[in-house]
Design a protein around this motif. Structure first.
Motif, mmCIF file in Angstrom:
data_model
loop_
_atom_site.group_PDB
_atom_site.id
_atom_site.type_symbol
_atom_site.label_atom_id
_atom_site.label_comp_id
_atom_site.label_asym_id
_atom_site.label_seq_id
_atom_site.Cartn_x
_atom_site.Cartn_y
_atom_site.Cartn_z
ATOM 1 N N TYR A 1 0.853 -1.198 0.000
ATOM 2 C CA TYR A 1 0.000 0.000 0.000
ATOM 3 C C TYR A 1 0.882 1.240 0.000
ATOM 4 N N GLN A 2 0.280 2.344 -0.397
ATOM 5 C CA GLN A 2 0.981 3.636 -0.273
ATOM 6 C C GLN A 2 0.120 4.573 0.572
ATOM 7 N N CYS A 3 -0.961 5.117 -0.040
ATOM 8 C CA CYS A 3 -1.809 6.016 0.765
ATOM 9 C C CYS A 3 -2.653 5.222 1.757
ATOM 10 N N GLY A 4 -2.927 3.965 1.438
ATOM 11 C CA GLY A 4 -3.669 3.096 2.354
ATOM 12 C C GLY A 4 -5.183 3.165 2.227
ATOM 13 N N TYR A 5 -5.686 4.029 1.349
ATOM 14 C CA TYR A 5 -7.148 4.187 1.300
ATOM 15 C C TYR A 5 -7.855 2.938 0.795
ATOM 16 N N CYS A 6 -7.253 2.283 -0.193
ATOM 17 C CA CYS A 6 -7.897 1.077 -0.745
ATOM 18 C C CYS A 6 -7.585 -0.150 0.086
ATOM 19 N N THR A 7 -6.622 -0.027 1.001
ATOM 20 C CA THR A 7 -6.028 -1.203 1.657
ATOM 21 C C THR A 7 -7.006 -2.067 2.456
ATOM 22 N N CYS B 1 -6.477 0.161 -6.983
ATOM 23 C CA CYS B 1 -5.498 0.890 -6.165
ATOM 24 C C CYS B 1 -4.933 2.031 -7.005
ATOM 25 N N ARG B 2 -5.309 3.253 -6.636
ATOM 26 C CA ARG B 2 -4.824 4.410 -7.413
ATOM 27 C C ARG B 2 -3.319 4.558 -7.269
ATOM 28 N N CYS B 3 -2.763 4.055 -6.166
ATOM 29 C CA CYS B 3 -1.321 4.174 -5.964
ATOM 30 C C CYS B 3 -0.547 3.107 -6.740
#
Ligand code: FES
Ligand code: FES
Length: 218
Positions: free
Chosen positions: A141-147, A193-195
């Protein structure tokens, strides 16, 4: 025999009467429509009883409340994310009665007596679910929003493969379903996942699936 003046008066009287009748009818229709509109915006409430992460819950909800809004707004379980609210991103994925679903696309009232598992029900900071630990280890993950949605979906996907449920990319429907990167990518395609952490997510899921699945990877 009527004279022209009488006819004029009579016509005016008739027209005035007609206009008054129309006005009264319109006013009646308008108040009726207003009453209907008022009725149509009144919420219809229902008692919704569900089990969420092992705890029985009973809530009085507007029947239009989505499962996602029930979780986030009424139970304050904000791990499930509202990404698109249109069934297009997977951020809201939860498991209901063993099946992963988009909680933004279903009404809470449709799950009376259901067993709901959210990201909060998988593990805790002190006792992470293996999939949560693997996501951290592999930087999934990066931003974690989709995680949260990715992790819940990932757990469900491994269960689907283990249960022998085929996917669109399963070539042989007569043999047990084989774990592979193609199976993961196909089954996780509803979680965006946008990231772009996809390759790390595949690595995390491969680790959780275990060494036997790694041998089968193709
Ligand atoms: Fe439900 Fe995007 S918020 S699919
Ligand atoms: Fe940012 Fe997936 S980690 S959207």
């Amino acid at each position: 025999m009527p004279v022209p003046g009488d006819l004029d008066v009579n016509r005016r009287a008739v027209m005035a009467g007609t206009a008054a009748s129309v006005a009264v009818a319109a006013a009646g229709a308008s108040s009726s429509a207003t009453a209907q509109q008022a009725n149509s915006v009144l919420p219809t409430m229902a008692r919704v009883s569900v089990n969420v992460n092992g705890r029985a819950q009973a809530l009085d909800l507007d029947t239009r409340t989505t499962l996602l809004d029930m979780l986030r707004e009424h139970l304050h379980l904000t791990g499930s994310k509202k990404g698109c609210d249109h069934g297009q991103c997977g951020a809201c994925t939860v498991i209901v009665d063993g099946v992963r679903i988009y909680s933004c696309l279903t009404l809470a009232v449709m799950h009376q007596g259901g067993e709901v598992t959210t990201i909060e029900g998988l593990g805790t900071p002190d006792n992470l679910h293996p999939m949560q630990a693997a996501f951290i280890k592999h930087d999934g993950y990066q931003c974690g929003y989709c995680t949260p949605g990715q992790i819940v979906s990932g757990v469900a996907v491994l269960g689907e493969i283990k249960a022998g449920i085929p996917s669109h990319v399963t070539a042989d429907l007569t043999s047990p379903v084989r774990f592979s990167e193609a199976e993961i990518r196909e089954r996780m395609s509803g979680n965006i996942c946008r990231c772009g952490a996809y390759s790390n997510i595949v690595e995390a899921m491969t680790e959780v699936a275990g060494p036997q699945s790694t041998r089968r990877q193709g």
